[in-house]
Scaffold this active site. Structure first.
Site, PDB file in Angstrom:
ATOM      1  CD1 TRP A 173    -110.803 -44.065  17.177  1.00  0.00           C
ATOM      2  CD2 TRP A 173    -109.815 -46.071  17.351  1.00  0.00           C
ATOM      3  NE1 TRP A 173    -111.779 -45.027  17.184  1.00  0.00           N
ATOM      4  CE2 TRP A 173    -111.215 -46.258  17.284  1.00  0.00           C
ATOM      5  CE3 TRP A 173    -108.991 -47.184  17.470  1.00  0.00           C
ATOM      6  CZ2 TRP A 173    -111.800 -47.531  17.318  1.00  0.00           C
ATOM      7  CZ3 TRP A 173    -109.567 -48.445  17.514  1.00  0.00           C
ATOM      8  CH2 TRP A 173    -110.956 -48.611  17.429  1.00  0.00           C
ATOM      9  CG  ASP A 200    -106.713 -43.006  12.255  1.00  0.00           C
ATOM     10  OD1 ASP A 200    -107.480 -43.115  11.283  1.00  0.00           O
ATOM     11  OD2 ASP A 200    -106.819 -43.677  13.296  1.00  0.00           O
ATOM     12  CE  LYS A 245    -114.692 -46.757  11.901  1.00  0.00           C
ATOM     13  NZ  LYS A 245    -113.535 -46.288  12.636  1.00  0.00           N
TER      14      LYS A 245
HETATM   15  C1  LIG Z   1    -112.592 -47.022  13.578  1.00  0.00           C
HETATM   16  C2  LIG Z   1    -111.316 -46.315  13.770  1.00  0.00           C
HETATM   17  C3  LIG Z   1    -110.113 -47.013  13.964  1.00  0.00           C
HETATM   18  C4  LIG Z   1    -110.043 -48.522  14.033  1.00  0.00           C
HETATM   19  O1  LIG Z   1    -110.174 -49.024  12.783  1.00  0.00           O
HETATM   20  P1  LIG Z   1    -110.021 -50.599  12.484  1.00  0.00           P
HETATM   21  O2  LIG Z   1    -110.144 -50.609  10.988  1.00  0.00           O
HETATM   22  O3  LIG Z   1    -111.148 -51.275  13.194  1.00  0.00           O
HETATM   23  O4  LIG Z   1    -108.700 -51.024  12.967  1.00  0.00           O
HETATM   24  C5  LIG Z   1    -108.942 -46.282  14.085  1.00  0.00           C
HETATM   25  N1  LIG Z   1    -108.957 -44.937  14.033  1.00  0.00           N
HETATM   26  C6  LIG Z   1    -110.091 -44.234  13.874  1.00  0.00           C
HETATM   27  C7  LIG Z   1    -110.045 -42.750  13.813  1.00  0.00           C
HETATM   28  C8  LIG Z   1    -111.305 -44.903  13.738  1.00  0.00           C
HETATM   29  O5  LIG Z   1    -112.434 -44.208  13.571  1.00  0.00           O
END
Ligand SMILES: *Cc1c(COP(=O)(O)O)cnc(C)c1O
Length: 361
Positions: free
Chosen positions: A102, A172, A196
């Site tokens: 990511w 993030d 999540k």
């Molecule tokens: C799942 C995830 C993403 C991607 O998220 P989307 O909402 O599908 O774009 C990005 N960063 C992390 C840390 C993730 O766990």
């Protein structure tokens, strides 16, 4: 009603309390005679829902008043572009730490919009650790520093944040948010896909310090401009109404049923310890992340061979443990044990693993 033990990395398990509450309100929300899914986003009923969700998020995360909360769409992945477009505007430079897929994607996207440096990476050991943040030389003139707090695929998380001085820290927090308390004031911007730990897919939450809501790079689309959403209270266009409502219920569950984030952390530590303790004592299974960087939310592990991994995944599915397959890029197994994962499921999984180990010794 039989519920499986769902170890999915996202979209993932939701608290049964939330699902039941939503079911009870599905057809007629709070005497309105309509479902939240059917409501006008400008109706007084929905205004109460979005304001209540924001208030709960502010309370649970202790968000200072000089931060804006945005309810957006497009997933965390859209933020990979939105962040450089809106923040890389003074010196057009940013520093990125890459600790997994990511953060690599975030880094690659930001490159399109300015001078981006990879200041540290754990790619040398398959992202099994978090680099020592004290060794990193950050550019004091960078517009921001980007990190991925919890690495969903590799099962690592920061236990110490980098000190970036006056340079805003951007993170993030998709697979970290709401898992434990966090000092929001250490960050310029935080973002998370809700699927999540906050609710269903379709909602992206952004927490941004007011002074970073600026005029973006030229030709930035209106919808990718933070200011658009700040100025319109996340109502420039139709927000993901139902996902916001469910997120509000998840927050209520944390407040009323769990008792806040300190308590949530305790539970998460206890749950993760059950699995890590087993993995550390097992002669067949092994955790892949370095102990000093281990995540409480995502726990990747392997057996001694890819064939046994495959057999384990097949048998676990039959026994009611779903989504234990590791990310397609790394293989092996991964148990995502987000807030809503019942502790009983983790205990049952360990029992199942003990049995599998004996049978396959
Ligand atoms: C799942 C995830 C993403 C991607 O998220 P989307 O909402 O599908 O774009 C990005 N960063 C992390 C840390 C993730 O766990």
């Amino acid at each position: 009603m039989n519920r499986v033990c769902n170890f999915s990395a996202g979209p993932s398990v939701l608290p049964e309390w939330v699902l039941k509450k939503a079911a009870s309100e599905m057809i007629n929300y709070n005497g309105s005679g309509e479902s939240v899914m059917e409501m006008s986003h400008r109706s007084p009923e929905f205004m109460v829902i979005i304001q209540d969700t924001e208030k709960r998020l502010r309370d649970v995360l202790n968000i200072p008043s000089n931060y804006k909360v945005l309810f957006l769409q497009g997933g965390a992945s859209t933020q990979f572009a939105m962040i450089p477009l809106n923040l890389m505007i003074k010196n057009e430079k940013a520093d990125y730490i890459t600790t997994g897929q990511w953060s690599k994607k975030a880094f690659a996207e930001a490159k399109k919009y300015g001078n981006v440096r990879e200041v540290a990476s754990s790619a040398d050991k398959v992202f099994s650790y978090i680099p020592d943040v004290d060794q990193i030389k950050f550019d004091p003139s960078a517009d921001y520093v980007h990190i991925t707090y919890n690495n969903t695929i590799y099962g690592t998380k920061y236990n110490k944040l980098p000190n970036t001085g006056n340079v805003p820290l951007v993170s993030d927090v998709s697979s970290f948010i709401l898992s434990e308390p966090i000092d929001i004031s250490k960050f310029g911007l935080l973002y998370a896909g809700a699927q999540k730990n906050m609710g269903p897919a379709g909602l992206t939450v952004v927490i941004i310090r007011e002074d970073l809501v600026l005029t973006p790079q030229e030709a930035t689309p209106t919808m990718l401009t933070y200011k658009t959403h700040v100025d319109n209270g996340s109502m420039y266009n139709t927000p993901p109404c139902y996902a916001i409502y469910i997120c509000g219920l998840v927050l209520r569950w944390i407040q009323e049923e769990v008792g806040g984030l300190e308590k949530m952390k305790e539970i998460n530590e206890k749950k993760a310890a059950i699995l890590y303790d087993f993995l550390d004592s097992s002669s067949l299974f092994k955790a892949t992340a370095e102990p000093s960087s281990r995540s409480l939310m995502n726990i990747p592990f392997v057996t001694k061979s890819a064939d046994l991994d495959k057999k384990f995944i097949e048998q676990s599915k039959i026994s009611g443990f779903i989504n234990l397959k590791g990310h397609r890029s790394v293989g092996g197994m991964r148990a995502s044990i987000y807030n809503a994962m019942p502790i009983e499921c983790v205990k049952k999984l360990v029992n199942f693993m003990e049995k599998f180990e004996k049978e396959n010794a």
